[in-house]
Write an enzyme that holds these catalytic residues in place. Structure first.
Site, PDB file in Angstrom:
ATOM      1  N   CYS A  42       0.871  -1.176   0.000  1.00 24.14           N
ATOM      2  CA  CYS A  42       0.000   0.000   0.000  1.00 24.14           C
ATOM      3  C   CYS A  42       0.904   1.221   0.000  1.00 24.14           C
ATOM      4  O   CYS A  42       1.653   1.435   0.960  1.00 24.14           O
ATOM      5  CB  CYS A  42      -0.929   0.001   1.213  1.00 24.14           C
ATOM      6  SG  CYS A  42      -1.896   1.516   1.402  1.00 24.14           S
ATOM      7  N   CYS A  74      -5.010   6.487  -3.310  1.00 25.51           N
ATOM      8  CA  CYS A  74      -4.354   5.166  -3.358  1.00 25.51           C
ATOM      9  C   CYS A  74      -2.967   5.361  -3.949  1.00 25.51           C
ATOM     10  O   CYS A  74      -2.836   5.719  -5.124  1.00 25.51           O
ATOM     11  CB  CYS A  74      -5.171   4.187  -4.193  1.00 25.51           C
ATOM     12  SG  CYS A  74      -4.365   2.572  -4.392  1.00 25.51           S
TER      13      CYS A  74
END
Length: 270
Positions: A75, A209
Site C-alpha cells: 500500500c 491510493c
C-alpha cells in the site's frame, strides 16, 4: 487489553498503526479485530491496520491488513505512514528500508511531513486490453505496482460512476482470481492527472491510493498522455507525485500522524 496506537493519514488514506515489535499483539492478526476497529462510526475507523514488527535484515517489517481483514501485499500511502511513524518513534532514521510482502521498500523522510518511497519494480504491464463491464466495452490498461491495478482513461472522472464500474471491473473474469484495484484518470496537463480509485479490500472508493497513483502515472507515461514527474490530484483533494524512470518508481506525498491514543476493549469487542 488496552492497545496503544497512532492514527496516520496519507493523502486521505487513513491507518491504525500499532507497534508490535515485541510480538504481544499477534492475537490481533484476525479478520474480526481488523473489521471492528476499522468500522467508521462504531470504532476508530480506518482504511487499514499496520503492525510494525522486528526485522532481521532491515529497519523493520510490517503486516498490513485492509479494512475488510484481508492481507495486502503493498500500500503506497500506508508505506509512507509506516515510514514516518518509524521515524517519529526512533525505529528508523531519515533513510530507511522495511519488509513487505511485495518486497523491500526504501523510504526517505522529507520536509513538511512528506515521505518519498521507492516502490518495488512494476511488472505485468498490459496496455489496451478490451473488456466488458456494466454492459459496455472498455479499453483498459493494467500493471502491478506491488498490488494489481487496472487503469481507465476518462474524459470527465467527476461524472464517472466509480463505485459501480469499479466494482464490476474489480471482479471481472479478466482479473481473476484475486481481482484488481481500479483507477479512473483524467489528463489535466502535460504532467498532471486527476484520479479516483476503487480499492480492492476496502470495496469502495477511497480518498487516495498510492500504488494506484503509481500505476496510473506509469500507464499515462507509456501511452504518451503525460510526461514525468507526474502530479496526481486525488479524490481527497491532495496531490501525490510519481517519479518513473527505467522501471524504477518513487512516490512522494504526506504521511501525517493525527493522534496517538489507546484502543479500549469496547473498540473491538462489540
Amino acid at each position: 487489553m488496552n492497545i496503544t496506537f497512532s492514527k496516520m493519514s496519507g493523502n486521505g488514506n487513513d491507518f491504525i498503526v500499532i507497534d508490535n515489535r515485541d510480538g504481544k499483539y499477534i492475537s490481533l492478526y484476525n479478520k474480526n479485530f481488523i473489521e471492528k476497529v476499522c468500522a467508521r462510526g462504531l470504532s476508530v475507523g480506518a482504511d487499514g491496520v499496520i503492525f510494525i514488527e522486528k526485522s532481521d535484515t532491515v529497519d523493520f517489517k510490517w503486516q498490513f491488513f485492509n479494512s475488510d481483514g484481508s492481507v495486502a501485499e503493498m500500500c503506497g500511502n500506508g508505506a509512507r505512514c509506516a515510514a514516518r511513524y518509524a521515524f517519529i518513534e526512533n525505529i528508523a532514521g531519515k533513510s530507511m528500508a522495511f519488509e513487505t510482502l511485495a518486497g523491500i521498500i526504501k523510504a526517505e523522510i522529507m520536509e513538511n511531513n512528506e515521505v518519498k518511497t521507492m516502490l518495488t519494480s512494476p511488472h505485468s504491464l498490459e496496455l489496451d486490453k478490451k473488456i466488458t463491464a456494466c454492459g459496455k466495452k472498455y479499453n483498459i490498461h493494467s500493471v502491478n505496482t506491488g498490488v494489481p491495478h487496472a487503469v481507465l482513461v476518462c474524459d470527465n472522472i467527476a461524472e464517472t460512476d466509480v463505485f459501480s464500474l469499479g466494482r464490476d471491473i474489480r471482479y471481472n473474469k479478466d482479473f481473476a482470481v484475486n481481482g484488481t484495484n481500479v483507477n479512473f484518470i483524467e489528463v489535466t496537463g502535460e504532467n498532471s492527472l486527476k484520479i479516483r480509485t476503487y480499492e480492492r479490500g476496502v470495496e469502495g472508493e477511497t480518498l487516495a491510493c498510492g500504488t494506484g497513483c503509481a500505476a496510473s502515472a506509469i500507464v499515462a507515461i507509456k501511452k504518451g498522455l503525460v510526461k514525468g514527474p507526474v502530479h496526481l490530484l486525488t479524490y481527497g483533494g491532495k496531490t501525490l507525485t510519481v517519479y518513473y524512470d527505467d522501471n524504477t518508481v518513487y512516490l512522494q506525498g504526506e504521511g501525517r500522524r493525527i493522534y496517538t491514543a489507546e484502543l479500549k476493549e469496547e473498540a473491538y469487542n462489540y
